[in-house]
Design a protein around this motif. Structure first.
Motif, PDB file in Angstrom:
ATOM      1  N   GLU A 190      17.052  33.029  41.565  1.00  0.00           N
ATOM      2  CA  GLU A 190      16.982  34.297  42.287  1.00  0.00           C
ATOM      3  C   GLU A 190      16.191  35.328  41.484  1.00  0.00           C
ATOM      4  OE1 GLU A 190      20.296  36.708  44.792  1.00  0.00           O
ATOM      5  OE2 GLU A 190      20.753  36.461  42.656  1.00  0.00           O
ATOM      6  N   TYR A 191      16.413  35.354  40.185  1.00  0.00           N
ATOM      7  CA  TYR A 191      15.715  36.306  39.318  1.00  0.00           C
ATOM      8  C   TYR A 191      14.212  36.032  39.309  1.00  0.00           C
ATOM      9  CZ  TYR A 191      14.967  39.398  35.313  1.00  0.00           C
ATOM     10  OH  TYR A 191      14.540  40.416  34.491  1.00  0.00           O
ATOM     11  N   GLU A 218      22.894  29.056  51.006  1.00  0.00           N
ATOM     12  CA  GLU A 218      22.632  30.137  50.050  1.00  0.00           C
ATOM     13  C   GLU A 218      21.263  29.975  49.402  1.00  0.00           C
ATOM     14  OE1 GLU A 218      24.627  32.244  46.082  1.00  0.00           O
ATOM     15  OE2 GLU A 218      25.619  30.522  47.033  1.00  0.00           O
ATOM     16  N   ILE A 263      18.223  32.831  49.478  1.00  0.00           N
ATOM     17  CA  ILE A 263      17.593  33.521  48.347  1.00  0.00           C
ATOM     18  C   ILE A 263      16.098  33.235  48.264  1.00  0.00           C
ATOM     19  CG2 ILE A 263      19.749  33.530  47.031  1.00  0.00           C
ATOM     20  CD1 ILE A 263      18.489  31.416  45.181  1.00  0.00           C
ATOM     21  N   ARG A 280      33.193  33.805  43.518  1.00  0.00           N
ATOM     22  CA  ARG A 280      33.254  33.266  44.885  1.00  0.00           C
ATOM     23  C   ARG A 280      33.339  31.745  44.855  1.00  0.00           C
ATOM     24  NH1 ARG A 280      28.605  32.417  47.871  1.00  0.00           N
ATOM     25  NH2 ARG A 280      27.484  33.911  46.556  1.00  0.00           N
ATOM     26  N   THR A 331      21.363  31.913  39.950  1.00  0.00           N
ATOM     27  CA  THR A 331      21.024  33.287  39.560  1.00  0.00           C
ATOM     28  C   THR A 331      19.658  33.340  38.882  1.00  0.00           C
ATOM     29  OG1 THR A 331      23.368  33.864  39.360  1.00  0.00           O
ATOM     30  CG2 THR A 331      21.788  35.277  38.208  1.00  0.00           C
ATOM     31  N   PRO A 380      29.861  37.881  40.505  1.00  0.00           N
ATOM     32  CA  PRO A 380      30.413  37.755  41.859  1.00  0.00           C
ATOM     33  C   PRO A 380      30.183  36.373  42.460  1.00  0.00           C
ATOM     34  CG  PRO A 380      29.278  39.849  41.624  1.00  0.00           C
ATOM     35  CD  PRO A 380      28.974  39.058  40.394  1.00  0.00           C
ATOM     36  N   ARG A 381      29.020  35.799  42.197  1.00  0.00           N
ATOM     37  CA  ARG A 381      28.723  34.453  42.700  1.00  0.00           C
ATOM     38  C   ARG A 381      29.696  33.444  42.098  1.00  0.00           C
ATOM     39  NH1 ARG A 381      23.089  34.404  42.194  1.00  0.00           N
ATOM     40  NH2 ARG A 381      22.838  34.555  44.451  1.00  0.00           N
ATOM     41  N   TYR A 436      21.720  40.588  35.817  1.00  0.00           N
ATOM     42  CA  TYR A 436      22.042  39.600  36.857  1.00  0.00           C
ATOM     43  C   TYR A 436      23.252  40.079  37.654  1.00  0.00           C
ATOM     44  CZ  TYR A 436      19.412  37.023  33.299  1.00  0.00           C
ATOM     45  OH  TYR A 436      18.479  36.629  32.374  1.00  0.00           O
ATOM     46  N   LYS A 437      23.007  40.992  38.572  1.00  0.00           N
ATOM     47  CA  LYS A 437      24.119  41.632  39.272  1.00  0.00           C
ATOM     48  C   LYS A 437      24.935  40.659  40.115  1.00  0.00           C
ATOM     49  CE  LYS A 437      21.371  43.042  43.303  1.00  0.00           C
ATOM     50  NZ  LYS A 437      20.951  44.186  44.158  1.00  0.00           N
ATOM     51  N   ASN A 438      24.334  39.556  40.534  1.00  0.00           N
ATOM     52  CA  ASN A 438      25.045  38.612  41.402  1.00  0.00           C
ATOM     53  C   ASN A 438      25.717  37.478  40.645  1.00  0.00           C
ATOM     54  OD1 ASN A 438      24.341  39.980  43.774  1.00  0.00           O
ATOM     55  ND2 ASN A 438      22.368  38.921  43.885  1.00  0.00           N
TER      56      ASN A 438
END
Length: 412
Positions: A158-159, A44, A48, A13, A155, A9-10, A4-6
């Motif tokens: 999104e995945y 957002e 996505i 933020r 996330t 960072p999510r 879960y690369k985001n």
């Protein structure tokens, strides 16, 4: 490397934005900063790839749909989190990242070391050996309650969008305001959300699966004094501050948060302000049993009645129920719990079903017709400067959301 690369960072933020709710406000949501954050969140969700993204100005909730990608007829699941933070400084959140924590060291929050996370004081730190921890800098809370949950839900969606091979039914997501002041879920539109069951992702450490909460009420006490010059006070002055002390001392002194645990309820004096002329006290009252809550309210009313009899009706007590124990509803819908248990067990996570000494939005939502247990989001020491979260646990919370979505198809 995380799948879960985001996620982190999510989260970072989100927590840098002040979304503290305002208990003294009469608007919905209680603060314009929540509105701004929620509207950004809606953008957002659209970006996505979620459908039916909507910000409802009447209740402050952002909702969206991830449409089913299976021909199977399965229940619609909801995942819900709140965006507001508690009554502690939330301006200028400056998250600190501590990689590969050894489980024993003292973590300095501020450069001077005035505020530290010490395993001697916070023994749960020992559970995080090898984890990456995100902490505050000692001047604010972190906001993992519940922006960790917000980040995990988004996330996970999104995945699923990026991995259409994972079959799932319709999934609704909801993000709302004012959970920390106990009013957000009051305005939630269960019918429009149109889910068969849901989960709040608003719990603490790994494995928490909460479906038994306190019953809760609030008490507001206003005391009218009589102020005269101290030189002529004997037999005339009525000191509202002293009556406030008398009121508090007449309540059971061994039934406070700091003297109770487990399934024991309490009275908690949260605020005591005033002068000789007028004093106010604010309490929360908690009990796992509904009749226990009623007994506590009756005791508080009796204290007020006794003092009013003695001091000519100078005490005004207002009692208001806040939420009830969700287990009274969930016990008729245990399949909602069972699918979460199965998801955790499939991921080698041991479910922790300890009754929560508090409440979640799910307490109200369950009584509104939407059975809604609470899943762990990862935060520890919430509502203050010592708050922290493990990114490893956040990833596992995201895993659980995905696994519940999968099992919902496989079990139907």
């Amino acid at each position: 490397m995380s799948a879960y690369k985001n996620l982190v960072p999510r989260f970072l933020r989100y927590v840098k934005v002040n979304t503290r709710s305002d208990e003294f406000s009469d608007t919905i949501p209680s603060s314009p900063r929540e509105v701004a954050f929620l509207k950004d969140l809606a953008k957002e969700l659209t970006q996505i790839g979620l459908s039916e993204v909507n910000y409802n100005p009447e209740n402050g909730y952002v909702t969206a749909l991830l449409p089913s990608n299976t021909t199977a007829v399965v229940p619609t699941i909801g995942f819900i989190a709140h965006v507001d933070t508690a009554d502690f400084n939330a301006e200028g959140v400056n998250p600190q990242i501590h990689e590969n924590y050894d489980g024993t060291s003292v973590i300095k929050l501020d450069p001077a070391g005035k505020y530290v996370l010490d395993p001697a004081e916070f023994p749960n730190l020992k559970n995080y050996q090898g984890h990456t921890l995100i902490t505050t800098d000692g001047t604010t809370l972190l906001g993992a309650d519940d922006k960790a949950g917000v980040a995990e839900i988004i996330t996970a969606m999104e995945y699923l969008i990026n991995h259409p091979d994972i079959l799932h039914g319709d999934i609704k997501v909801g993000f709302g305001p004012d959970e920390e002041i106990g009013t957000g879920a009051d305005h939630f539109d269960v019918q429009a959300f149109n889910a068969d069951f849901a989960y709040t992702v608003d719990g603490g450490p790994l494995g928490q699966l909460e479906f038994e909460t306190f019953n809760a009420a609030g008490a507001h006490v206003v005391i009218a004094g009589k102020n005269v010059h101290t030189s002529a006070a004997k037999g005339v002055m009525i000191n509202a501050i002293q009556l406030g002390i008398d009121f508090q001392n007449a309540l059971p002194q061994d039934q406070t948060p700091e003297t109770t645990s487990g399934r024991e309820g309490f009275y908690h004096l949260m605020r005591f302000e005033g002068t000789v002329e007028q004093t106010t006290l604010d309490y929360i009252i908690r009990d796992f049993k509904r009749d226990g809550l009623e007994t506590r309210k009756a005791i508080m009313q009796q204290v007020a009645d006794d003092l009013n009899h003695q001091y000519q009706n100078r005490i005004q007590l207002t009692l208001k129920d806040q939420y009830y124990n969700m287990v009274d509803i969930i016990k008729e819908h245990m399949s909602v719990v069972e699918i979460a248990e199965a998801a955790m067990q499939a991921l080698n996570i041991t479910p922790d079903e300890t009754p929560v000494r508090g409440g979640t939005d799910g307490s109200k939502l369950s009584f509104m017709g939407l059975p809604t247990p609470n899943l762990f989001a990862g935060g520890e020491n919430m509502h203050g400067r010592y708050e922290y979260v493990s990114t490893d646990t956040m990833e596992k919370a995201t895993d659980v959301i995905l696994k519940i979505s999968e099992l919902n198809v496989q079990q139907h």
